[in-house]
Design a protein around this motif. Structure first.
Motif: not given
Length: 392
Positions: A59, A48, A56, A76, A20
């Motif tokens: 995301s 992702d 994840g 995502s 991130v």
């Protein structure tokens, strides 16, 4: 029309920090580049990463939270190595549908040491797991199969493969975001350790941490705010046609009752040509191309797949310097995966970042003079692929 108003990256490397962090850094750079703020963004799409836990897999939400909740809509998506391109297509489609004016696309990854392995434990119903267990087909082994195929069909040599690395390393040495920034000689490539015959360590891309982001805007918004941008002229995400005669991973779930006529082109070629058709351009119109060089040998295959030359002619382009910086059609002027390595959700976005900088004329020492049209292509496992055409 959809325009890219901003592009940003977090440098590639092995930083050992949360994915991130890389994505947020890239996003903030892209927003600064566009002259916009996070609060201007109406829609965020995250590509992702499946190796970084629950954040994840969601995301879009992970990035939106890190940037600060604003009520923006999110999505995502995961499409293997094409995840970033599919994320871009989701954002682009929403803008073209008139549902938003400003969209932010982010991809970032924090990768383990060594080659990528299947995730999720023992999964005998998962072809990715099965190829490791049944065939021993790790990614480097898979790349080597392609290389051997090329040598058998066209007489390619290990010296030809080494020349691709030399070319890309030179370009990467000029790119501040690249992980590897040293030029190499052909002899250094040929002397590097053997990984999967005939491919040596310098023939194969690494796994890397990194992030990339793009700010997409509608034409009307750009006009109102006085923004300039590079046009996204086409995005292709076509799937293979059955029967598929291109060397592929084993597919244990193909339904032959859905069969179509034999495809006019192999899968990777069809990805690019669908984009050409949508954009109304031809291979000869390209000023540059970013292709998915998982290995040096695979880059040569891409030259033919995207129509730069006939099958078996790719080596001639490299030997003549036509795909080098300063050549007729530079390929991977960013340095490619040879210089960056794989950060899976970010890499297709990073390819487009390079197109944007080249078409703006802001790529510095690696600038392709007079660049007007750029192509970025890649392929993920199991029918995921993408081709993106950007025009000035």
């Amino acid at each position: 029309m959809t325009l890219v108003a901003g592009a940003g990256m977090h440098p590639w490397g092995k930083w050992g920090r949360p994915f991130v962090e890389y994505g947020v850094a890239a996003a903030r750079e892209a927003l600064r580049d566009a002259g916009l703020h996070w609060t201007d963004v109406q829609f965020l799409v995250g590509a992702d990463t499946i190796r970084n836990g629950y954040p994840g897999f969601v995301s879009g939400s992970a990035f939106a939270q890190a940037l600060g909740w604003t009520g923006a809509r999110i999505a995502s998506c995961y499409a293997a190595c094409a995840s970033g391109a599919h994320a871009l297509e989701i954002a682009r489609t929403r803008i073209l549908a008139g549902l938003c004016d400003v969209a932010l696309v982010i991809g970032a990854d924090s990768t383990p040491k060594g080659f990528f392995k299947p995730v999720g434990g023992d999964r005998p119903d998962d072809p990715d797991w099965l190829r490791f267990r049944l065939l021993g087909a790790t990614n480097p082994a898979y790349f080597a199969l392609y290389a051997r195929r090329r040598m058998a069909l066209y007489g390619s040599t290990i010296e030809d493969f080494a020349a691709v690395k030399v070319k890309n390393a030179r370009a990467g040495s000029l790119n501040p975001n690249a992980r590897y920034r040293k030029t190499v000689s052909a002899q250094e490539v040929l002397n590097s350790p053997m990984v999967a015959d005939p491919l040596r360590l310098m023939d194969i891309c690494a796994t890397s941490d990194g992030g990339a982001a793009l700010v997409l805007v509608s034409e009307s918004f750009a006009r109102r705010r006085g923004l300039s941008g590079v046009r996204i002229a086409a995005v292709s995400t076509v799937t293979p046609a059955f029967p598929n005669t291109v060397l592929e991973m084993p597919n244990f779930a193909t339904d032959s009752s859905a069969g179509t006529a034999p495809p006019e082109r192999p899968f990777r070629s069809s990805i690019a040509h669908a984009a050409y058709e949508e954009a109304g351009v031809e291979p000869g119109d390209l000023s540059l191309a970013e292709v998915y060089d998982l290995s040096t040998a695979l880059e040569l295959d891409w030259y033919e797949d995207i129509g730069l030359c006939a099958p078996g002619e790719a080596e001639k382009l490299v030997r003549a310097g036509e795909t080098s910086l300063g050549g007729r059609i530079p390929v991977n002027p960013s340095g490619g995966l040879a210089s960056f390595g794989e950060a899976i959700p970010a890499q297709a976005i990073a390819q487009v970042c390079e197109l944007i900088w080249q078409l703006r004329g802001t790529a510095g020492d690696r600038q392709v003079e007079g660049a007007l049209v750029g192509l970025a292509v890649n392929q993920g496992l199991f029918g995921h692929g993408s081709a993106i055409i950007a025009t000035r």
